[in-house]
Design a protein around this motif. Sequence first.
Motif, PDB file in Angstrom:
ATOM      1  N   THR A 137      50.745  44.466  42.530  1.00  0.00           N
ATOM      2  CA  THR A 137      49.677  43.859  43.328  1.00  0.00           C
ATOM      3  C   THR A 137      48.758  42.949  42.518  1.00  0.00           C
ATOM      4  O   THR A 137      47.966  42.203  43.105  1.00  0.00           O
ATOM      5  N   SER A 138      48.858  42.993  41.193  1.00  0.00           N
ATOM      6  CA  SER A 138      48.104  42.031  40.385  1.00  0.00           C
ATOM      7  C   SER A 138      49.020  41.203  39.484  1.00  0.00           C
ATOM      8  O   SER A 138      48.563  40.624  38.492  1.00  0.00           O
ATOM      9  N   GLY A 166      48.743  37.440  48.674  1.00  0.00           N
ATOM     10  CA  GLY A 166      48.446  38.850  48.863  1.00  0.00           C
ATOM     11  C   GLY A 166      48.197  39.633  47.590  1.00  0.00           C
ATOM     12  O   GLY A 166      48.104  40.865  47.632  1.00  0.00           O
ATOM     13  N   LYS A 167      48.038  38.946  46.456  1.00  0.00           N
ATOM     14  CA  LYS A 167      47.863  39.657  45.189  1.00  0.00           C
ATOM     15  C   LYS A 167      46.575  39.210  44.488  1.00  0.00           C
ATOM     16  O   LYS A 167      45.932  38.250  44.869  1.00  0.00           O
ATOM     17  N   TRP A 168      46.224  39.945  43.442  1.00  0.00           N
ATOM     18  CA  TRP A 168      45.033  39.672  42.655  1.00  0.00           C
ATOM     19  C   TRP A 168      45.421  38.989  41.344  1.00  0.00           C
ATOM     20  O   TRP A 168      46.562  39.119  40.870  1.00  0.00           O
ATOM     21  N   SER A 170      43.372  37.439  37.400  1.00  0.00           N
ATOM     22  CA  SER A 170      42.210  37.640  36.512  1.00  0.00           C
ATOM     23  C   SER A 170      41.711  39.087  36.637  1.00  0.00           C
ATOM     24  O   SER A 170      40.505  39.348  36.762  1.00  0.00           O
ATOM     25  N   TYR A 171      42.657  39.999  36.594  1.00  0.00           N
ATOM     26  CA  TYR A 171      42.395  41.408  36.890  1.00  0.00           C
ATOM     27  C   TYR A 171      43.049  42.277  35.827  1.00  0.00           C
ATOM     28  O   TYR A 171      44.117  41.898  35.339  1.00  0.00           O
ATOM     29  N   PRO A 172      42.482  43.409  35.400  1.00  0.00           N
ATOM     30  CA  PRO A 172      41.266  44.058  35.868  1.00  0.00           C
ATOM     31  C   PRO A 172      40.007  43.214  35.597  1.00  0.00           C
ATOM     32  O   PRO A 172      40.049  42.252  34.819  1.00  0.00           O
ATOM     33  N   PRO A 173      38.892  43.574  36.241  1.00  0.00           N
ATOM     34  CA  PRO A 173      37.658  42.817  36.032  1.00  0.00           C
ATOM     35  C   PRO A 173      37.309  42.728  34.551  1.00  0.00           C
ATOM     36  O   PRO A 173      37.386  43.722  33.822  1.00  0.00           O
ATOM     37  N   HIS A 174      36.948  41.551  34.115  1.00  0.00           N
ATOM     38  CA  HIS A 174      36.602  41.348  32.716  1.00  0.00           C
ATOM     39  C   HIS A 174      35.513  40.284  32.630  1.00  0.00           C
ATOM     40  O   HIS A 174      35.238  39.564  33.587  1.00  0.00           O
ATOM     41  N   HIS A 175      34.919  40.194  31.462  1.00  0.00           N
ATOM     42  CA  HIS A 175      33.870  39.199  31.249  1.00  0.00           C
ATOM     43  C   HIS A 175      33.867  38.794  29.776  1.00  0.00           C
ATOM     44  O   HIS A 175      34.507  39.444  28.929  1.00  0.00           O
ATOM     45  N   GLN A 220      40.067  37.450  40.979  1.00  0.00           N
ATOM     46  CA  GLN A 220      40.357  36.583  42.120  1.00  0.00           C
ATOM     47  C   GLN A 220      41.307  37.309  43.068  1.00  0.00           C
ATOM     48  O   GLN A 220      42.212  38.015  42.624  1.00  0.00           O
ATOM     49  N   CYS A 221      41.132  37.080  44.365  1.00  0.00           N
ATOM     50  CA  CYS A 221      41.961  37.717  45.388  1.00  0.00           C
ATOM     51  C   CYS A 221      42.556  36.648  46.286  1.00  0.00           C
ATOM     52  O   CYS A 221      41.831  35.815  46.840  1.00  0.00           O
ATOM     53  N   THR A 222      43.881  36.662  46.422  1.00  0.00           N
ATOM     54  CA  THR A 222      44.599  35.653  47.197  1.00  0.00           C
ATOM     55  C   THR A 222      45.113  36.284  48.494  1.00  0.00           C
ATOM     56  O   THR A 222      45.793  37.309  48.448  1.00  0.00           O
ATOM     57  N   PRO A 223      44.843  35.704  49.658  1.00  0.00           N
ATOM     58  CA  PRO A 223      45.269  36.319  50.917  1.00  0.00           C
ATOM     59  C   PRO A 223      46.762  36.123  51.170  1.00  0.00           C
ATOM     60  O   PRO A 223      47.384  35.205  50.617  1.00  0.00           O
TER      61      PRO A 223
END
Length: 271
Positions: A137-138, A166-168, A170-175, A220-223
Amino acid sequence: MDSIIRGPKEHPFGYTALTEQHGRNGGMLMDFGVLRLRKGEAWTEEQPLEKAYLLVYGEVTFAWDGQTHTELRPNCFDVPPTALHASRRTAVTITCLSEDCEINILRTDNETEFDAKLYLPSDTPDEFRGAGTMHETSTRIVRTIFDHSNAPYANLVLGEVIGFPGKWSSYPPHHHPQPEIYYYKTNPAGGFAYAELGEDVVKVHNNDTVLIAPGLTHPQCTPPGYALWYLWGIRHLPGNPYGTPTFVPEHLWVQEKDAPYWGDDYQTKAR
């Protein structure tokens, strides 16, 4: 400083400045803009800045330091990138050979002089990050054109990401403490996606630009039904070049290949 710059359905021909390192949105510490040319048009600049030119689509001839190279990129989703990276001493001319073309341009201050380098599609193979975890999923495509590992003389980092429908990404969240720019295309062009900026979420469309301030998480999340391409450009900080970002620790478990995934039992029953 803006957090999102809404793009038009089509950028006008010529150069459209979106950030200016010493002007609008100067917190990004870099110029970013979109150049569109018609067939037969040429564009030259001799600014005493480090600069990178990413071919988004079209056929162009790059000319610099007595060298030329012609490249066709039908689109930015299916074909890896071509990009020219040059120092303050190098003048660059771009000539459009197709009906039209788009080039993304990044510039920043850099007193270091270096030989210009042309990055071809074979230099930046697709990297499938996230593969094998969380039921894919990512999983996304990452194309790192240049960073501190292969261009230690640069003050810029340049790459691309493609998010699958339908996938994510730049994941997991990072900074990270360095400012970053995302510029988007959707496939089909009428699509959308969602961009996190810390605790805020913005809806992004084709030709939008998101400005990621230092320290903000930005997955980022893509539909479903749409693919998402985005340029990512980062400005190194003096004495603190971009390298490995800081991942939010409570979400790192999702990178484990055998991590539990809610719904597994339901999917097994459905089969």
